[in-house]
Design a protein around this motif. Structure first.
Motif, PDB file in Angstrom:
ATOM      1  N   GLY A   1       1.110  -1.142  -0.116  1.00 30.43           N
ATOM      2  CA  GLY A   1      -0.214   0.231   0.411  1.00 30.43           C
ATOM      3  C   GLY A   1       0.538   0.962  -0.246  1.00 30.43           C
ATOM      4  O   GLY A   1       0.456   2.720   0.287  1.00 30.43           O
ATOM      5  N   MET A   2       2.467   1.494  -0.414  1.00 32.50           N
ATOM      6  CA  MET A   2       2.902   2.595  -0.453  1.00 32.50           C
ATOM      7  C   MET A   2       2.031   2.937  -1.384  1.00 32.50           C
ATOM      8  O   MET A   2       2.145   2.412  -2.683  1.00 32.50           O
ATOM      9  CB  MET A   2       4.307   2.176  -0.499  1.00 32.50           C
ATOM     10  N   SER A   3       2.308   4.341  -1.443  1.00 35.22           N
ATOM     11  CA  SER A   3       1.831   5.769  -2.350  1.00 35.22           C
ATOM     12  C   SER A   3       2.744   5.988  -3.380  1.00 35.22           C
ATOM     13  O   SER A   3       2.838   7.092  -4.127  1.00 35.22           O
ATOM     14  CB  SER A   3       0.635   6.003  -2.280  1.00 35.22           C
ATOM     15  N   GLN A   4       4.008   6.113  -2.760  1.00 35.54           N
ATOM     16  CA  GLN A   4       5.168   6.903  -3.057  1.00 35.54           C
ATOM     17  C   GLN A   4       5.227   6.783  -4.319  1.00 35.54           C
ATOM     18  O   GLN A   4       5.560   5.238  -4.920  1.00 35.54           O
ATOM     19  CB  GLN A   4       5.989   6.734  -2.394  1.00 35.54           C
ATOM     20  N   PRO A   5       5.998   7.370  -4.933  1.00 36.11           N
ATOM     21  CA  PRO A   5       6.094   7.404  -6.565  1.00 36.11           C
ATOM     22  C   PRO A   5       7.572   6.409  -6.749  1.00 36.11           C
ATOM     23  O   PRO A   5       8.277   6.684  -6.298  1.00 36.11           O
ATOM     24  CB  PRO A   5       6.669   9.031  -7.284  1.00 36.11           C
ATOM     25  N   LEU A   6       7.975   5.270  -8.092  1.00 37.10           N
ATOM     26  CA  LEU A   6       8.751   4.942  -7.804  1.00 37.10           C
ATOM     27  C   LEU A   6      10.203   5.234  -9.070  1.00 37.10           C
ATOM     28  O   LEU A   6       9.371   5.357 -10.422  1.00 37.10           O
ATOM     29  CB  LEU A   6       8.562   2.853  -8.063  1.00 37.10           C
ATOM     30  N   PHE A   7      10.984   5.563  -8.754  1.00 34.50           N
ATOM     31  CA  PHE A   7      11.725   5.971  -9.902  1.00 34.50           C
ATOM     32  C   PHE A   7      13.264   4.407 -10.110  1.00 34.50           C
ATOM     33  O   PHE A   7      13.138   3.628  -9.493  1.00 34.50           O
ATOM     34  CB  PHE A   7      12.851   7.084  -9.499  1.00 34.50           C
ATOM     35  N   GLN A   8      13.206   4.191 -11.314  1.00 31.06           N
ATOM     36  CA  GLN A   8      14.574   3.551 -11.527  1.00 31.06           C
ATOM     37  C   GLN A   8      15.470   3.550 -12.508  1.00 31.06           C
ATOM     38  O   GLN A   8      14.692   4.474 -13.737  1.00 31.06           O
ATOM     39  CB  GLN A   8      13.271   2.337 -12.005  1.00 31.06           C
TER      40      GLN A   8
ATOM     41  N   ALA B   1       6.673  -8.588 -15.940  1.00 33.42           N
ATOM     42  CA  ALA B   1       6.777  -9.180 -15.601  1.00 33.42           C
ATOM     43  C   ALA B   1       6.272  -8.638 -13.906  1.00 33.42           C
ATOM     44  O   ALA B   1       5.034  -9.238 -13.055  1.00 33.42           O
ATOM     45  CB  ALA B   1       7.798  -9.426 -14.806  1.00 33.42           C
ATOM     46  N   ALA B   2       6.272  -6.994 -13.790  1.00 32.19           N
ATOM     47  CA  ALA B   2       5.115  -6.963 -13.086  1.00 32.19           C
ATOM     48  C   ALA B   2       4.277  -6.756 -12.925  1.00 32.19           C
ATOM     49  O   ALA B   2       3.056  -6.185 -12.105  1.00 32.19           O
ATOM     50  CB  ALA B   2       5.872  -5.244 -12.808  1.00 32.19           C
ATOM     51  N   GLY B   3       3.599  -6.324 -14.297  1.00 36.65           N
ATOM     52  CA  GLY B   3       1.808  -6.504 -14.795  1.00 36.65           C
ATOM     53  C   GLY B   3       1.912  -4.833 -14.489  1.00 36.65           C
ATOM     54  O   GLY B   3       1.943  -4.088 -14.346  1.00 36.65           O
ATOM     55  N   GLU B   4       0.057  -4.963 -13.864  1.00 36.14           N
ATOM     56  CA  GLU B   4      -0.405  -3.549 -12.899  1.00 36.14           C
ATOM     57  C   GLU B   4       0.357  -2.682 -12.139  1.00 36.14           C
ATOM     58  O   GLU B   4       0.364  -1.580 -12.329  1.00 36.14           O
ATOM     59  CB  GLU B   4      -1.916  -3.710 -12.795  1.00 36.14           C
ATOM     60  N   ALA B   5       1.289  -3.477 -11.753  1.00 33.46           N
ATOM     61  CA  ALA B   5       2.169  -2.847 -10.587  1.00 33.46           C
ATOM     62  C   ALA B   5       3.236  -1.745 -10.954  1.00 33.46           C
ATOM     63  O   ALA B   5       4.022  -1.024 -10.732  1.00 33.46           O
ATOM     64  CB  ALA B   5       2.757  -3.551  -9.851  1.00 33.46           C
ATOM     65  N   ALA B   6       3.996  -2.449 -12.622  1.00 32.30           N
ATOM     66  CA  ALA B   6       4.561  -1.011 -13.101  1.00 32.30           C
ATOM     67  C   ALA B   6       3.846  -0.077 -13.659  1.00 32.30           C
ATOM     68  O   ALA B   6       4.594   1.038 -14.120  1.00 32.30           O
ATOM     69  CB  ALA B   6       4.911  -1.656 -14.610  1.00 32.30           C
ATOM     70  N   GLU B   7       3.118   0.475 -13.665  1.00 31.95           N
ATOM     71  CA  GLU B   7       1.925   1.445 -13.832  1.00 31.95           C
ATOM     72  C   GLU B   7       2.188   3.053 -12.760  1.00 31.95           C
ATOM     73  O   GLU B   7       2.500   2.430 -11.909  1.00 31.95           O
ATOM     74  CB  GLU B   7       0.500   1.726 -13.747  1.00 31.95           C
ATOM     75  N   GLY B   8       2.736   3.988 -13.797  1.00 33.11           N
ATOM     76  CA  GLY B   8       3.777   4.749 -13.495  1.00 33.11           C
ATOM     77  C   GLY B   8       4.776   4.800 -13.342  1.00 33.11           C
ATOM     78  O   GLY B   8       5.746   6.165 -12.286  1.00 33.11           O
ATOM     79  N   ILE B   9       5.637   4.328 -13.282  1.00 30.41           N
ATOM     80  CA  ILE B   9       7.591   3.661 -12.462  1.00 30.41           C
ATOM     81  C   ILE B   9       7.840   4.767 -13.748  1.00 30.41           C
ATOM     82  O   ILE B   9       7.553   5.049 -15.314  1.00 30.41           O
ATOM     83  CB  ILE B   9       7.811   2.743 -13.258  1.00 30.41           C
ATOM     84  N   ILE B  10       8.646   5.513 -13.046  1.00 31.18           N
ATOM     85  CA  ILE B  10       9.513   6.855 -13.475  1.00 31.18           C
ATOM     86  C   ILE B  10      10.514   6.510 -14.235  1.00 31.18           C
ATOM     87  O   ILE B  10      11.577   6.305 -12.999  1.00 31.18           O
ATOM     88  CB  ILE B  10       9.253   8.274 -13.011  1.00 31.18           C
ATOM     89  N   PHE B  11      11.678   6.406 -15.588  1.00 32.95           N
ATOM     90  CA  PHE B  11      12.905   6.127 -15.392  1.00 32.95           C
ATOM     91  C   PHE B  11      13.695   6.218 -16.467  1.00 32.95           C
ATOM     92  O   PHE B  11      12.947   6.952 -17.748  1.00 32.95           O
ATOM     93  CB  PHE B  11      13.112   4.515 -14.836  1.00 32.95           C
ATOM     94  N   PRO B  12      14.886   7.801 -16.579  1.00 31.77           N
ATOM     95  CA  PRO B  12      15.252   7.505 -17.480  1.00 31.77           C
ATOM     96  C   PRO B  12      15.749   6.686 -18.804  1.00 31.77           C
ATOM     97  O   PRO B  12      16.240   5.528 -18.259  1.00 31.77           O
ATOM     98  CB  PRO B  12      16.458   8.389 -17.327  1.00 31.77           C
TER      99      PRO B  12
ATOM    100  N   LYS C   1       2.766   3.173 -18.865  1.00 35.59           N
ATOM    101  CA  LYS C   1       1.494   3.391 -19.165  1.00 35.59           C
ATOM    102  C   LYS C   1       0.589   2.328 -19.516  1.00 35.59           C
ATOM    103  O   LYS C   1       1.617   2.587 -20.862  1.00 35.59           O
ATOM    104  CB  LYS C   1       1.130   4.908 -19.779  1.00 35.59           C
ATOM    105  N   ASN C   2      -0.543   1.850 -19.228  1.00 35.85           N
ATOM    106  CA  ASN C   2      -1.130   0.801 -19.931  1.00 35.85           C
ATOM    107  C   ASN C   2      -0.213   0.119 -20.725  1.00 35.85           C
ATOM    108  O   ASN C   2      -0.828  -0.378 -21.251  1.00 35.85           O
ATOM    109  CB  ASN C   2      -2.163   1.341 -21.166  1.00 35.85           C
ATOM    110  N   GLY C   3       0.391  -0.677 -20.163  1.00 34.31           N
ATOM    111  CA  GLY C   3       1.462  -1.421 -20.585  1.00 34.31           C
ATOM    112  C   GLY C   3       3.019  -0.830 -20.717  1.00 34.31           C
ATOM    113  O   GLY C   3       3.240  -2.236 -21.567  1.00 34.31           O
ATOM    114  N   LYS C   4       2.562  -0.165 -20.986  1.00 30.82           N
ATOM    115  CA  LYS C   4       3.476   0.260 -22.550  1.00 30.82           C
ATOM    116  C   LYS C   4       4.741   1.205 -21.883  1.00 30.82           C
ATOM    117  O   LYS C   4       3.707   2.557 -20.985  1.00 30.82           O
ATOM    118  CB  LYS C   4       2.711   1.063 -24.287  1.00 30.82           C
TER     119      LYS C   4
END
Lengths: 298, 386
Positions: free
Chosen positions: B246-253, B265-276, B378-381
């Motif tokens: 239930g952690m709502s902080q943004p995740l940067f990779q 592999a992460a499925g829905e959980a990957a939504e919103g990950i930010i990375f360079p 976004k939407n798995g892309k």
């Protein structure tokens, strides 16, 4: 530390521990009939998961059926491995057999690499998705962990019943206790070894399928899983499935709670030190009996 | 007697001359350009070396089928280091001393690259590394170059984005590989420049199967965002565990996340990950006047139609390495190591998959910070963040 945070660490420990436990159970079956540690156990786990993933990805095989097929195929592979590599050895010494299992582990891993490639794959979650969780008193746990715990529990009970009450189960135990005596009683000892490899492979494959949504699956993940499972089996007391589950949960909890006090990078150190202390005072494992372990070669 | 000696000597000299001519002619006929490649095709770095090796095979075939480099065929000798430094070192020696290659492409990982740096420098053989760590080209060694963006740029780009989002207190987790540790060092080095406060930093095993406990520790440290820097499968375990907790902080990779398989592999959980990441992953949505658009779309389409798998930025690093080499060989019309080396150092405005390269005597990477784009899922892309 507030209670819900304490509970969160506890549940994290249970999650990791349940994976260790279900992998560790597989070690015990082969150990019980042959007295050897099958170092290819981790590969059974990965193969099971990889087959099940392949079947679910076809799109028209439902999840339970995919798992069933994967378990059956891996069981077949377990039997084939035993027949090809182990059965024909006239005087199997423990050391020789162990080295053979290490070889099998390498062959299986490289074959899996050629077939499935280096990509990370995973089974779908049995219930919910990758974001769902069950809230218990303010702490959360993935529903898949409950599946792993439940299925491990069922495996343990079935195995106990099998070894205690069926003729085949008793025959397998007899082979472990004294192979020559068992053969004199008319038990086909070689057949029992084949059977033990099949059961181990089946349990490994099932473990792979149910843990795959949590751990994800990659061709080379077998060895690290097997090492943890092996440690757990030793600490619990080799040959005892209930002990494997308790040992697994214990190791998971130790790892999880150690993170509160020390950096995560050192959690294995903490776990291994505690395990060494346990083995120092009780060399036959938490549940192992001294007399029993004295009878065994390894 | 003397006369006889002269005759014999003359004969020998004549034979040698003939042999030399024949040899020379033969050489001209199959005057191939030999390039070595040390890649982690199998082993821990297989997801890097695999696409890199495939890319090189594809390019060599294409180049040789279309007339080669100024009429000369190119030959790439690929060695599989399995991600091991020891293997990389012995292959580097073999390629330099026995095969006498013009240049070496790779290795795939930072650890290997740093370890063969001095061997290539002493052997005066050009090294075009496909690994990220800044240490490969800093300090500059005259024969050593690299094509991927520096990891310091990735760290800065992440912090820039955090500044925009108003994030100051963060927690970082890294995998215990060379890449993870390098990333941790860069993050810790540049955080103060951007007013970012790293409240907690943890390292996890590359074979980790569940990370909820370490994430619980991060969560309790009162952080506004999590940065995960790794190249291992845990990249998809972390987002799942965060959502489960239930952690709502943004995740940067890190840019190591640039592989759609990790998203799957992460499925829905990957939504919103930010990375360079380099622009290869968003080639299709780049505006058509973007300088890299043509190169990226061509490489991506060629690779995907040939190998039936998604192109990754990692294969792009090998593409850039070989194309830079070929470009300068055409320019100097020679395969003299020193001349080619000098030409790479002076290469400007070379459009590759990683960005637009502008090399100089002090910069052997040639890419600027804008070679990274911030992406999100976004939407798995993969999508551009802005």
């Amino acid at each position: 530390m507030s209670f819900d945070i304490f509970l969160q660490y506890f549940l994290s420990g249970i999650t990791v521990g349940s994976i260790y436990a279900v992998v560790a159970i597989g070690f015990n079956i082969i150990y019980n009939t042959t007295g050897i540690i099958n170092f290819a156990q981790g590969e059974f786990v990965i193969l099971g998961a990889l087959f099940a993933i392949t079947f679910t990805r076809t799109g028209f095989i439902p999840l339970p059926l995919a798992i069933l097929f994967a378990v059956l195929i891996t069981t077949g592979i377990g039997a084939a491995i035993e027949i090809v590599f182990i059965k024909w050895i006239k005087n199997p010494s423990v050391l020789r057999l162990i080295i053979i299992t290490i070889g099998i582990s390498i062959i299986s891993r490289e074959t899996a690499h050629h077939i499935w490639g280096e990509q990370v794959m995973q089974m779908p979650y049995f219930t919910g998705t990758s974001t769902s969780s069950v809230i218990i008193l303010g702490a959360s746990i993935a529903p898949q962990v409950l599946w792993v715990l439940g299925i491990s529990g069922i495996i343990v009970i079935v195995l106990q019943l099998f070894f205690k009450f069926t003729l085949t189960g008793k025959a397998m135990r007899a082979c472990a206790a004294n192979r020559t005596a068992a053969r004199l009683c008319g038990i086909n000892a070689k057949m029992m070894v084949t059977l033990s490899f099949m059961i181990s492979a089946a349990i490994g494959a099932l473990a792979g399928c149910i843990t795959s949504p949590i751990t994800q699956t990659q061709y080379d993940m077998g060895s690290p899983l097997a090492i943890k499972g092996f440690v757990v089996a030793i600490v619990g007391g080799l040959g005892n499935s209930t002990a494997a589950v308790v040992g697994g949960l214990l190791l998971g909890l130790i790892e999880s709670f150690s993170i509160i006090f020390i950096p995560n990078a050192f959690k294995d150190v903490a776990a291994i030190i505690i395990l060494l202390v346990i083995l120092f005072f009780k060399p036959s494992g938490i549940f192992g009996k001294k007399e029993e372990s004295a009878l065994k070669e390894f | 007697m003397k006369c006889k000696n002269v005759i014999i000597a003359g004969f020998i000299i004549l034979t040698l001359l003939c042999a030399a001519t024949v040899f020379g002619m033969g050489n001209k006929e199959k005057d191939t350009i030999k390039v070595g490649a040390i890649l982690s095709v199998t082993g821990g770095g297989a997801f890097l070396g695999g696409p890199e090796a495939k890319t090189l095979e594809m390019l060599v075939e294409e180049i040789n089928n279309t007339g080669g480099v100024d009429g000369r065929k190119i030959e790439v000798i690929i060695k599989d280091s399995q991600g091991s430094t020891e293997n990389a070192i012995s292959f580097a020696k073999q390629l330099i001393e026995e095969e006498k290659v013009l240049a070496i492409i790779g290795p795939s990982t930072s650890g290997e690259s740093i370890n063969i740096k001095s061997i290539c420098e002493e052997g005066q053989t050009i090294l075009l590394s496909c690994a990220a760590a800044e240490d490969i080209v800093n300090p500059v060694a005259s024969y050593i170059f690299k094509t991927p963006q520096k990891d310091s740029y990735a760290a800065m780009k992440i912090f820039e984005t955090m500044n925009k989002m108003g994030i100051t207190d963060i927690g970082i987790v890294v995998g215990n590989t060379g890449f993870g540790k390098g990333g941790k060092a860069q993050l810790e080095k540049y955080a103060p420049d951007y007013g970012i406060n790293i409240k907690i930093a943890e390292v996890y095993e590359a074979s980790a199967t569940d990370l909820t406990s370490v994430l619980t520790k991060l969560n309790n440290a009162g952080i506004q965002a999590v940065v995960n820097w790794s190249i291992v499968p845990a990249q998809s375990i972390i987002p799942k565990n965060m959502k489960q907790l239930g952690m709502s902080q943004p995740l940067f990779q890190s840019h190591g996340f640039g592989n759609i398989k990790y998203v799957e592999a992460a499925g829905e959980a990957a939504e919103g990950i930010i990375f360079p990441c380099g622009r290869l992953l968003v080639a299709d949505v780049l505006p058509s006047n973007h300088p890299q658009k043509a190169v990226l779309v061509k490489y991506k389409n060629d690779y995907e139609s040939k190998f039936k798998e998604d192109a990754s930025t990692f294969g792009g690093h090998a593409y850039d390495a070989l194309m830079i080499l070929i470009d300068v060989i055409k320019k100097v019309k020679s395969t003299d190591k020193a001349k080619v080396r000098e030409a790479i150092e002076n290469l400007k405005n070379f459009v590759g998959t990683g960005g637009v390269f502008n090399f100089s005597a002090s910069d052997h990477n040639g890419l600027a910070i804008d070679s990274f784009e911030m992406l999100t899922v976004k939407n798995g892309k993969f999508m551009l963040l802005y």
